[in-house]
Structure formats: structure tokens, C-alpha cells
Write a protein that holds these residues in place. Structure first.
Motif, PDB file in Angstrom:
ATOM      1  N   PHE A 103       0.855  -1.187   0.000  1.00 60.28           N
ATOM      2  CA  PHE A 103       0.000   0.000   0.000  1.00 60.28           C
ATOM      3  C   PHE A 103       0.888   1.232   0.000  1.00 60.28           C
ATOM      4  CE2 PHE A 103      -1.920  -3.428   2.562  1.00 60.28           C
ATOM      5  CZ  PHE A 103      -2.983  -3.754   1.727  1.00 60.28           C
TER       6      PHE A 103
ATOM      7  N   TYR B 164      -0.094   4.611   1.569  1.00 58.34           N
ATOM      8  CA  TYR B 164      -0.177   4.638   3.030  1.00 58.34           C
ATOM      9  C   TYR B 164       1.142   4.259   3.691  1.00 58.34           C
ATOM     10  CZ  TYR B 164      -5.138   4.695   1.959  1.00 58.34           C
ATOM     11  OH  TYR B 164      -6.379   5.022   1.461  1.00 58.34           O
TER      12      TYR B 164
ATOM     13  N   ARG C 139       2.518   1.324   3.811  1.00 58.25           N
ATOM     14  CA  ARG C 139       2.228   0.113   4.559  1.00 58.25           C
ATOM     15  C   ARG C 139       2.332  -1.099   3.634  1.00 58.25           C
ATOM     16  NH1 ARG C 139       0.326   0.994   9.509  1.00 58.25           N
ATOM     17  NH2 ARG C 139      -0.547  -1.076   9.785  1.00 58.25           N
TER      18      ARG C 139
ATOM     19  N   SER D 223      -1.345  -5.871   8.736  1.00 60.58           N
ATOM     20  CA  SER D 223      -0.559  -4.912   7.961  1.00 60.58           C
ATOM     21  C   SER D 223       0.451  -4.256   8.882  1.00 60.58           C
ATOM     22  CB  SER D 223      -1.446  -3.864   7.290  1.00 60.58           C
ATOM     23  OG  SER D 223      -2.069  -3.035   8.241  1.00 60.58           O
TER      24      SER D 223
ATOM     25  N   ARG E 254      -5.440  -7.613   0.469  1.00 60.80           N
ATOM     26  CA  ARG E 254      -5.754  -6.244   0.046  1.00 60.80           C
ATOM     27  C   ARG E 254      -6.557  -5.516   1.124  1.00 60.80           C
ATOM     28  NH1 ARG E 254      -2.547  -4.064  -2.732  1.00 60.80           N
ATOM     29  NH2 ARG E 254      -4.032  -2.404  -3.084  1.00 60.80           N
ATOM     30  N   GLY E 255      -7.375  -6.241   1.864  1.00 61.76           N
ATOM     31  CA  GLY E 255      -8.163  -5.614   2.911  1.00 61.76           C
ATOM     32  C   GLY E 255      -7.399  -5.368   4.201  1.00 61.76           C
ATOM     33  N   SER E 256      -6.197  -5.936   4.308  1.00 59.77           N
ATOM     34  CA  SER E 256      -5.444  -5.834   5.567  1.00 59.77           C
ATOM     35  C   SER E 256      -5.069  -4.404   5.925  1.00 59.77           C
ATOM     36  CB  SER E 256      -4.186  -6.701   5.513  1.00 59.77           C
ATOM     37  OG  SER E 256      -3.242  -6.174   4.589  1.00 59.77           O
ATOM     38  N   CYS E 257      -4.945  -3.543   4.955  1.00 57.31           N
ATOM     39  CA  CYS E 257      -4.549  -2.149   5.212  1.00 57.31           C
ATOM     40  C   CYS E 257      -5.650  -1.384   5.947  1.00 57.31           C
ATOM     41  CB  CYS E 257      -4.215  -1.450   3.894  1.00 57.31           C
ATOM     42  SG  CYS E 257      -3.617   0.235   4.091  1.00 57.31           S
ATOM     43  N   PHE E 258      -6.881  -1.811   5.768  1.00 55.78           N
ATOM     44  CA  PHE E 258      -8.020  -1.038   6.270  1.00 55.78           C
ATOM     45  C   PHE E 258      -8.697  -1.668   7.465  1.00 55.78           C
ATOM     46  CE2 PHE E 258      -7.471  -0.554   1.683  1.00 55.78           C
ATOM     47  CZ  PHE E 258      -7.064   0.770   1.665  1.00 55.78           C
ATOM     48  N   MET E 259      -8.119  -2.748   8.001  1.00 55.83           N
ATOM     49  CA  MET E 259      -8.697  -3.430   9.159  1.00 55.83           C
ATOM     50  C   MET E 259      -7.647  -3.585  10.244  1.00 55.83           C
ATOM     51  SD  MET E 259     -10.735  -6.603   7.534  1.00 55.83           S
ATOM     52  CE  MET E 259     -10.245  -6.810   5.839  1.00 55.83           C
TER      53      MET E 259
END
Length: 166
Positions: free
Chosen positions: A44, A47, A49, A70, A158-163
Motif C-alpha cells: 500500500f 499509506y 504500509r 498490515s 488487500r483488505g489488511s490495510c483497512f482493518m
């Protein structure tokens, strides 16, 4: 360092194109009494990250577990991938699972773990960590699959950055 790693991986690439992975473009259920763990890394840049995702399923294709995390930092994609692999192996070890197939769409990571080459780099040290964990496990195989067969892990990564890590 990265060029050396790429050269080693490239020299062994033909092993992985000989038909051994004839059906590696579609996800397939593991056989009875096996667990299949798909793993993927993600970057990411915006970000600063990186993260990973792992999805474990049983011989009926049912979800057993999914994990993701992340971290802060700017890393090469192969670092995110090998950290995901190390976390997947650690999780398998912690659970005491045997008869596990681990699949990754990171050819360089799979080749590096199967290779006996020592790489004096951060990537190489993480490969050594993976090999050491593998020594303590029974009936574990690691193989390459195309991203199309690794979609679930890709989405979790892909969702790890936002959770929060889970």
C-alpha cells in the motif's frame, strides 16, 4: 542483492513450468484430511504500509480460518510475500496442523524456500526463518499457483490495510 535473488529465481523457473502445476490457475479443494492455506502479500504505497492475508480451508472447501495483518513501512513486494508465508507457517505450527498444502502466487518466494541457496539479504533471512519453521512441521508442501487460484488470500491481503489485525 535483489538482482542476485532474481537471477537465482529465474534460473530455476523452468522447474515450475514443466507441467507439475498444470492446473494451478484454478483453486481446487485439498484431498481428504488435508488443509489448504492460500497466502498473499500486498503493498500500500500511498499509506506507506504492507500486509498479508492467509485463508485456510478444509477438504470440503469450507473456511477454517482467515488471518491478515498490515505493518508500517515501505518494502519490496517479495518482502510482503515472504512475511505472509512466514506468518502462514507460524500459524500452521501454532495450531499443530499436519497434512497442509500452502499455496502462494509469489513464484520467487516458493522457489527461494525450495532452494538451498543462501541469500545475504533481508529476504534471505526471512527465507531461512521459513525453512526453520518447516523443519518442525510434518507433511507440509508449498507450491506456486497463479493469482486466479489465490483470489481469496489476495482479497484478504488487500483488505489488511483497512482493518485491525485479525
Amino acid at each position: 542483492m535483489v538482482l542476485e535473488q532474481w537471477t537465482v529465481a529465474r534460473s530455476q523457473q523452468s522447474r515450475f513450468q514443466t507441467g507439475v502445476f498444470l492446473h494451478c490457475n484454478l483453486w481446487r479443494k485439498p484431498t481428504s484430511f488435508q488443509v489448504k492455506v492460500n497466502v498473499d502479500g500486498a503493498i500500500f504505497e500511498a499509506y506507506q504500509r504492507f500486509g498479508f492475508g492467509c485463508v485456510a480451508r478444509d477438504s470440503n472447501g469450507r473456511l477454517i480460518e482467515a488471518i491478515s495483518a498490515s505493518r508500517s513501512g515501505i518494502v519490496f513486494p517479495e518482502i510482503a510475500e515472504i512475511i505472509g508465508m512466514k506468518e502462514a507457517l507460524s500459524s500452521v505450527k501454532d495450531k499443530g496442523w499436519e497434512n497442509v498444502i500452502i499455496e502462494s502466487d509469489a513464484l520467487m518466494v516458493v522457489q527461494a524456500i525450495h532452494s538451498s541457496v543462501t541469500m545475504p539479504s533481508q529476504f534471505g533471512l526471512l527465507v531461512v526463518d521459513c525453512r526453520l519453521i518447516l523443519l518442525s512441521l510434518r507433511n507440509i508442501s508449498i507450491s506456486f499457483v497463479y493469482r486466479s487460484a489465490n483470489k481469496a488470500a489476495h482479497c484478504v491481503a488487500r483488505g489488511s490495510c483497512f482493518m485491525s489485525d485479525f
